[in-house]
Design an enzyme around this catalytic site. Sequence first.
Site, mmCIF file in Angstrom:
data_model
loop_
_atom_site.group_PDB
_atom_site.id
_atom_site.type_symbol
_atom_site.label_atom_id
_atom_site.label_comp_id
_atom_site.label_asym_id
_atom_site.label_seq_id
_atom_site.Cartn_x
_atom_site.Cartn_y
_atom_site.Cartn_z
ATOM 1 N N GLU A 46 1.468 -5.661 -0.099
ATOM 2 C CA GLU A 46 0.937 -4.729 0.138
ATOM 3 C C GLU A 46 -0.647 -4.710 -0.124
ATOM 4 O O GLU A 46 -0.953 -5.430 -0.994
ATOM 5 C CB GLU A 46 1.315 -3.368 -0.714
ATOM 6 N N LYS A 111 2.344 4.417 4.918
ATOM 7 C CA LYS A 111 3.244 4.554 3.887
ATOM 8 C C LYS A 111 3.465 6.241 3.514
ATOM 9 O O LYS A 111 2.516 6.917 3.566
ATOM 10 C CB LYS A 111 2.326 3.990 2.451
ATOM 11 N N CYS A 145 6.324 -0.719 -0.384
ATOM 12 C CA CYS A 145 6.482 -0.665 -1.853
ATOM 13 C C CYS A 145 7.305 0.583 -2.344
ATOM 14 O O CYS A 145 8.567 0.490 -2.411
ATOM 15 C CB CYS A 145 5.044 -0.455 -2.560
#
Length: 260
Positions: A46, A111, A145
């Site tokens: 990430e 995200k 994540c």
Amino acid sequence: MSDITMPLNVALVQTALVWQNPLANRQQLAEQISRIEGADIILLPEMFTTGFSMQSQHIAEPEGDTLGWLQQQAQQIGAALVGSVATRTDKGCVNRCYFVTPEGQVTAYDKKHLFRMAGEHQAYIAGDQRVVVSWRGWRFLLQVCYDLRFPVFSRNCHDYDVALYVANWPAARRHAWRTLLQARAIENQAFVLGCNRVGSDGNNVEYSGDSLIVDYLGQAVADHAPAQASVLRATLDYAQLKQYRQLFPAHLDADAFVLS
């Protein structure tokens, strides 16, 4: 899905990152990528150009330098590249995960679940789309994540074979990282790849890596040594995945739901 889907050779680059230095990170990753032979898909961590920085107004870049770099690297190595970058858009800054193929195809996922404990929800705008990419007969769910903690969002709706997680997941919560990667694989009857960084960032947060390649049984096919920079590799077999889903069709008893 075709019965002749070829096995997939995957590589996860577990590396330290230079804090808020895109040029240095692109240079070191280009060197690491150039040494990977025979991979179909390569995962990077990430925010691989900067580390997990909340200084979005300083580090976020418009789609340009890093995306072009990804396309160049993918073409040169003949593999798809996946990783996230702090990206500036017309609506604001996002933590954008790219899936870039050697043929030049680009798919982006922003995200959705922003890590509020670090203030990510104040520095970036959350995405609102679940993204699945089809390539070379395989289907990939893109995740970043903190998304890992939300099983409904990653629920396999008969639409993916591999879940890809790119991360800056701190060493202090490494047990949760490893456990949840295995849980997502078991409950979704899919391969799960988790690529995490090592080293420390500009906020003195330590990362142990613990990158994993997990099969549909939740078993670690390949496991990085913690805290060491290295490349983790494995070959995924679609025929075995398909056979297991047919022999143990738990997905047929799944509860119906709709994401709001």
